[in-house]
Design a protein around this motif. Structure first.
Motif, PDB file in Angstrom:
ATOM      1  N   GLU A 236       0.838  -1.194   0.000  1.00 44.53           N
ATOM      2  CA  GLU A 236       0.000   0.000   0.000  1.00 44.53           C
ATOM      3  C   GLU A 236       0.871   1.240   0.000  1.00 44.53           C
ATOM      4  OE1 GLU A 236      -2.664  -0.110   3.231  1.00 44.53           O
ATOM      5  OE2 GLU A 236      -3.755  -1.874   2.536  1.00 44.53           O
ATOM      6  N   ALA A 237       0.428   2.253  -0.716  1.00 41.42           N
ATOM      7  CA  ALA A 237       1.145   3.529  -0.718  1.00 41.42           C
ATOM      8  C   ALA A 237       0.701   4.341   0.491  1.00 41.42           C
ATOM      9  CB  ALA A 237       0.856   4.297  -2.005  1.00 41.42           C
ATOM     10  N   SER A 238       1.660   5.058   1.084  1.00 42.20           N
ATOM     11  CA  SER A 238       1.323   5.886   2.237  1.00 42.20           C
ATOM     12  C   SER A 238       0.567   7.124   1.776  1.00 42.20           C
ATOM     13  CB  SER A 238       2.610   6.296   2.975  1.00 42.20           C
ATOM     14  OG  SER A 238       3.384   7.150   2.147  1.00 42.20           O
ATOM     15  N   GLY A 239       0.033   7.867   2.739  1.00 46.50           N
ATOM     16  CA  GLY A 239      -0.705   9.069   2.391  1.00 46.50           C
ATOM     17  C   GLY A 239       0.177  10.157   1.806  1.00 46.50           C
ATOM     18  N   ARG A 240       1.460  10.167   2.178  1.00 45.04           N
ATOM     19  CA  ARG A 240       2.362  11.203   1.686  1.00 45.04           C
ATOM     20  C   ARG A 240       2.865  10.821   0.305  1.00 45.04           C
ATOM     21  NH1 ARG A 240       7.934  12.679   2.793  1.00 45.04           N
ATOM     22  NH2 ARG A 240       8.169  10.798   4.055  1.00 45.04           N
ATOM     23  N   MET A 241       2.569  11.677  -0.665  1.00 43.35           N
ATOM     24  CA  MET A 241       2.924  11.392  -2.046  1.00 43.35           C
ATOM     25  C   MET A 241       4.212  12.069  -2.488  1.00 43.35           C
ATOM     26  SD  MET A 241       0.707   9.335  -3.522  1.00 43.35           S
ATOM     27  CE  MET A 241       0.765   8.401  -1.995  1.00 43.35           C
ATOM     28  N   LEU A 242       4.682  13.076  -1.774  1.00 40.30           N
ATOM     29  CA  LEU A 242       5.852  13.841  -2.187  1.00 40.30           C
ATOM     30  C   LEU A 242       6.940  13.769  -1.125  1.00 40.30           C
ATOM     31  CD1 LEU A 242       4.130  17.072  -3.596  1.00 40.30           C
ATOM     32  CD2 LEU A 242       4.876  15.049  -4.873  1.00 40.30           C
ATOM     33  N   PHE A 243       8.177  13.876  -1.563  1.00 34.67           N
ATOM     34  CA  PHE A 243       9.297  13.940  -0.634  1.00 34.67           C
ATOM     35  C   PHE A 243       9.269  15.286   0.087  1.00 34.67           C
ATOM     36  CE2 PHE A 243      10.741  15.644  -4.679  1.00 34.67           C
ATOM     37  CZ  PHE A 243      11.442  16.788  -4.324  1.00 34.67           C
ATOM     38  N   ASN A 244       9.906  15.345   1.257  1.00 37.50           N
ATOM     39  CA  ASN A 244       9.956  16.594   1.994  1.00 37.50           C
ATOM     40  C   ASN A 244      11.333  17.242   1.870  1.00 37.50           C
ATOM     41  OD1 ASN A 244      11.644  15.192   3.825  1.00 37.50           O
ATOM     42  ND2 ASN A 244       9.852  14.520   5.013  1.00 37.50           N
ATOM     43  N   VAL A 245      11.472  18.408   2.467  1.00 30.90           N
ATOM     44  CA  VAL A 245      12.719  19.172   2.353  1.00 30.90           C
ATOM     45  C   VAL A 245      13.887  18.406   2.974  1.00 30.90           C
ATOM     46  CG1 VAL A 245      13.891  21.301   3.006  1.00 30.90           C
ATOM     47  CG2 VAL A 245      11.481  21.363   2.333  1.00 30.90           C
ATOM     48  N   LYS A 246      13.641  17.735   4.097  1.00 33.68           N
ATOM     49  CA  LYS A 246      14.703  16.984   4.760  1.00 33.68           C
ATOM     50  C   LYS A 246      15.229  15.868   3.866  1.00 33.68           C
ATOM     51  CE  LYS A 246      15.659  14.292   8.943  1.00 33.68           C
ATOM     52  NZ  LYS A 246      15.091  13.740  10.201  1.00 33.68           N
ATOM     53  N   GLU A 247      14.324  15.167   3.196  1.00 33.73           N
ATOM     54  CA  GLU A 247      14.734  14.076   2.311  1.00 33.73           C
ATOM     55  C   GLU A 247      15.498  14.604   1.099  1.00 33.73           C
ATOM     56  OE1 GLU A 247      11.008  11.051   3.334  1.00 33.73           O
ATOM     57  OE2 GLU A 247      10.845  12.578   1.758  1.00 33.73           O
ATOM     58  N   ALA A 248      15.037  15.735   0.567  1.00 35.11           N
ATOM     59  CA  ALA A 248      15.744  16.336  -0.566  1.00 35.11           C
ATOM     60  C   ALA A 248      17.138  16.792  -0.153  1.00 35.11           C
ATOM     61  CB  ALA A 248      14.945  17.512  -1.120  1.00 35.11           C
ATOM     62  N   ALA A 249      17.250  17.351   1.047  1.00 35.57           N
ATOM     63  CA  ALA A 249      18.552  17.809   1.525  1.00 35.57           C
ATOM     64  C   ALA A 249      19.503  16.646   1.765  1.00 35.57           C
ATOM     65  CB  ALA A 249      18.382  18.619   2.809  1.00 35.57           C
ATOM     66  N   SER A 250      18.954  15.498   2.187  1.00 36.83           N
ATOM     67  CA  SER A 250      19.811  14.345   2.490  1.00 36.83           C
ATOM     68  C   SER A 250      20.463  13.750   1.244  1.00 36.83           C
ATOM     69  CB  SER A 250      18.989  13.266   3.205  1.00 36.83           C
ATOM     70  OG  SER A 250      18.027  12.708   2.331  1.00 36.83           O
ATOM     71  N   VAL A 251      19.874  14.018   0.074  1.00 41.37           N
ATOM     72  CA  VAL A 251      20.448  13.479  -1.165  1.00 41.37           C
ATOM     73  C   VAL A 251      20.998  14.586  -2.063  1.00 41.37           C
ATOM     74  CG1 VAL A 251      18.937  11.460  -1.138  1.00 41.37           C
ATOM     75  CG2 VAL A 251      18.206  13.515  -2.367  1.00 41.37           C
ATOM     76  N   ALA A 252      21.074  15.818  -1.553  1.00 42.05           N
ATOM     77  CA  ALA A 252      21.524  16.939  -2.386  1.00 42.05           C
ATOM     78  C   ALA A 252      22.954  16.734  -2.868  1.00 42.05           C
ATOM     79  CB  ALA A 252      21.408  18.248  -1.603  1.00 42.05           C
ATOM     80  N   VAL A 253      23.832  16.314  -1.976  1.00 45.74           N
ATOM     81  CA  VAL A 253      25.227  16.074  -2.366  1.00 45.74           C
ATOM     82  C   VAL A 253      25.309  14.917  -3.347  1.00 45.74           C
ATOM     83  CG1 VAL A 253      27.523  15.451  -1.525  1.00 45.74           C
ATOM     84  CG2 VAL A 253      26.084  16.994  -0.184  1.00 45.74           C
ATOM     85  N   VAL A 254      24.496  13.891  -3.131  1.00 45.93           N
ATOM     86  CA  VAL A 254      24.448  12.747  -4.055  1.00 45.93           C
ATOM     87  C   VAL A 254      24.011  13.208  -5.438  1.00 45.93           C
ATOM     88  CG1 VAL A 254      23.344  10.524  -4.518  1.00 45.93           C
ATOM     89  CG2 VAL A 254      23.999  11.131  -2.189  1.00 45.93           C
ATOM     90  N   ASN A 255      23.004  14.080  -5.480  1.00 45.96           N
ATOM     91  CA  ASN A 255      22.526  14.594  -6.763  1.00 45.96           C
ATOM     92  C   ASN A 255      23.627  15.300  -7.534  1.00 45.96           C
ATOM     93  OD1 ASN A 255      19.294  15.431  -5.369  1.00 45.96           O
ATOM     94  ND2 ASN A 255      19.872  13.636  -6.538  1.00 45.96           N
ATOM     95  N   VAL A 256      24.373  16.155  -6.853  1.00 46.19           N
ATOM     96  CA  VAL A 256      25.438  16.900  -7.520  1.00 46.19           C
ATOM     97  C   VAL A 256      26.541  15.960  -7.980  1.00 46.19           C
ATOM     98  CG1 VAL A 256      27.207  18.672  -7.226  1.00 46.19           C
ATOM     99  CG2 VAL A 256      24.929  19.008  -6.246  1.00 46.19           C
ATOM    100  N   ARG A 257      26.968  15.084  -7.088  1.00 42.65           N
ATOM    101  CA  ARG A 257      28.077  14.182  -7.399  1.00 42.65           C
ATOM    102  C   ARG A 257      27.725  13.229  -8.555  1.00 42.65           C
ATOM    103  NH1 ARG A 257      29.894  12.834  -2.190  1.00 42.65           N
ATOM    104  NH2 ARG A 257      28.114  11.454  -1.987  1.00 42.65           N
ATOM    105  N   CYS A 258      26.546  12.634  -8.479  1.00 40.49           N
ATOM    106  CA  CYS A 258      26.142  11.678  -9.525  1.00 40.49           C
ATOM    107  C   CYS A 258      25.742  12.396 -10.804  1.00 40.49           C
ATOM    108  CB  CYS A 258      24.993  10.810  -9.019  1.00 40.49           C
ATOM    109  SG  CYS A 258      25.498   9.697  -7.687  1.00 40.49           S
TER     110      CYS A 258
END
Length: 506
Positions: A236-258
């Motif tokens: 089942e999918a959870s009620g939250r459909m979008l990522f939050n700011v904390k999750e985006a920040a946690s992968v920000a360095v990964v995004n740039v590097r990759c």
């Protein structure tokens, strides 16, 4: 300043109402084509070439349409990978490793939205790189010859085992099985039949669509049936459909590097998004160390391949435009489309027809914005797939899978072969063998053989060409490092256990 001036002219071309509508149509078609397992961007672009030519589209509009379809397919391929564990195409194999576990944990919406955002960041970084460094990177890519590509692919295979955590042996065995399957068929040079067992249907090798849908789709159907029989709950999918700011920040360095890594891999002719996603995933897994939960729904494990895929798709256009050399299979098809308009890609294209080149580059920015705007609101619609009960979902997957395989050669043999491969995949999954290394070995096997043959042809059979350049020597050093990692980890684990035993005895 001159570059910015040309880019401004490109936006003037791309922002015309006609080309905006063309890009929007291309992104929609690409997303749908990418969603369907087995089709992929090559088929999507190839199918639209005669349509674009028959409609009399001007060359810049035709190229914008094909590029939008290309990017849309890269976006769409992640949907079935995350929701159903069925890669939409080869490059999204690595997306299944953490995307599908996130969906199983009720975070399907977060996984889809975060993957779309990561792909957008990767494509944006790569497009900026095209504007700033295209001519320079094209010259650098020439330094990679057949020997360098062969050693790079050896590194990719070996790195799978070196970074496999607690299953290095099973991972390497799966990759070797994939290499073996890639050798089935007629030898391109000698014409000798290899491992065909006198069956004419496999004389041209095992088709990628048959293998990927058998390994992932059929085996997943069998697992779904098993879980339904034993009373497992539906995902089942959870009620939250979008990522939050904390999750985006946690992968920000990964995004740039990759994003940077994927762009560089995309510039290398022939490397493609598949190799870029694999290298990006394995790099991030290594950097994460013990803090990572890769393979169990780690956000970094999802963001890394998706960012690299988006970046490499744009990076593959660099050698096509600057050298006339395809950076991937899809850009090879796009070169064919340019030939219909009597346009020869290469260095002179920037001087003779800047509207086409810079209009295409500007349209990449626009198409990526369109894709993120289209895909994020559609997350809730996509996750509805998870609400479909297994009794309806399993036949639906089976029908789509069968159609996808039958469409390749229109033979029932491919259907039987797919089922046999699916049973093998099911058994491997029950024995805890990872399937992604098998598929990656199959994909890279043919390319490894081709580049090895070319390298040996250049050197008249001298193996020294495989370690004759600084690039090959550096890559062999990385291969040795990856081979030593499992041994080092095993030694460190034994040492730690010995110390704990001594401490307990004391």
């Amino acid at each position: 300043m001159e570059t910015l001036s040309y880019l401004g002219q490109g936006f003037g071309v791309a922002l015309s109402p006609y080309n905006l509508i063309t890009a929007l149509i291309g992104t929609l078609i690409g997303t749908v084509v990418g969603l369907l397992p087995g089709l992929g961007p090559i088929n999507g672009v190839a199918l639209l070439i005669p349509v674009a030519f028959a409609l009399g589209l001007p060359p810049e509009s035709a190229l914008i349409l094909l590029a939008a379809v290309y990017l849309g397919c890269e976006y769409g391929g992640r949907i079935s990978s995350i929701l159903l564990n069925i890669p939409g195409e080869a490059s999204t194999v690595m997306t299944t490793l953490d995307g599908y576990p996130m969906a199983r944990n009720g975070l399907a919406g977060v996984a889809l939205s975060l993957s779309a955002w990561s792909s957008f960041i990767g494509a944006f970084i790569a497009t900026c790189g095209m504007v700033l460094f295209a001519p320079l990177l094209a010259k650098w890519a020439i330094a990679f010859g057949p020997a360098e590509y062969f050693v790079l692919m050896v590194f990719a295979i070996v790195a799978l085992g070196g970074l496999a955590g607690d299953r290095p042996l099973k991972t390497l065995l799966a990759a070797l099985l994939g290499l073996f399957l890639s050798s089935v068929g007629i030898d391109a040079n000698s014409g000798v039949y290899r491992f065909t067992f006198d069956n004419i249907h496999v004389s041209d090798g095992i088709q990628f669509v048959v293998l990927v849908l058998g390994l992932f789709s059929v085996s997943e159907i069998l697992l779904l049936l098993e879980k339904t029989h034993h009373g497992h709950k539906m995902v089942e999918a959870s009620g939250r459909m979008l990522f939050n700011v904390k999750e985006a920040a946690s992968v920000a360095v990964v995004n740039v590097r990759c994003g940077l890594l994927g762009f560089i891999m995309g510039v290398l002719p022939g490397a493609g998004a598949t190799l870029a996603s694999a290298v990006a995933y394995m790099t991030e897994k290594k950097l994460a160390g013990d803090s990572g939960k890769f393979g169990k729904g780690d956000l970094r494990g999802l963001a890394a391949p998706e960012t690299a895929i988006g970046a490499s798709a744009c990076g593959a256009l660099v050698p096509m435009l600057t050298l006339g050399v395809p950076g991937s299979g899809t850009t090879a098809v796009m070169i064919g489309a340019l030939s219909l308009y009597n346009i020869t890609p290469g260095p002179l294209l920037f001087q003779e027809q800047p509207n086409i080149v810079w209009g295409l580059i500007a349209s990449l920015f626009i198409a990526n914005v369109m894709l993120i705007i289209l895909n994020v609101p559609m997350v809730r619609v996509f996750t509805r797939i998870l609400s479909v009960p297994n009794w309806a979902l399993v036949p639906g997957i089976a029908i789509i899978t069968a159609i996808g395989v039958y469409a390749v050669h229109a033979t029932t043999f491919d259907l039987f072969l797919m089922v046999a491969i699916g049973i093998l995949g099911y058994l491997l999954r029950k024995l805890d063998f990872p399937l992604s290394p098998l598929l990656l070995g199959f994909i890279l096997g043919g390319l490894m053989e081709q580049n090895l043959r070319r390298a040996l042809s250049i050197s008249n059979g001298e193996l020294g060409i495989l370690w004759s350049s600084p690039i090959t020597l550096g890559t062999w050093a990385l291969v040795a490092l990856m081979l030593g990692l499992p041994l080092y980890r095993a030694w460190r684990k034994r040492t730690r256990r010995a110390r704990e035993a001594v401490a307990d005895a004391a």
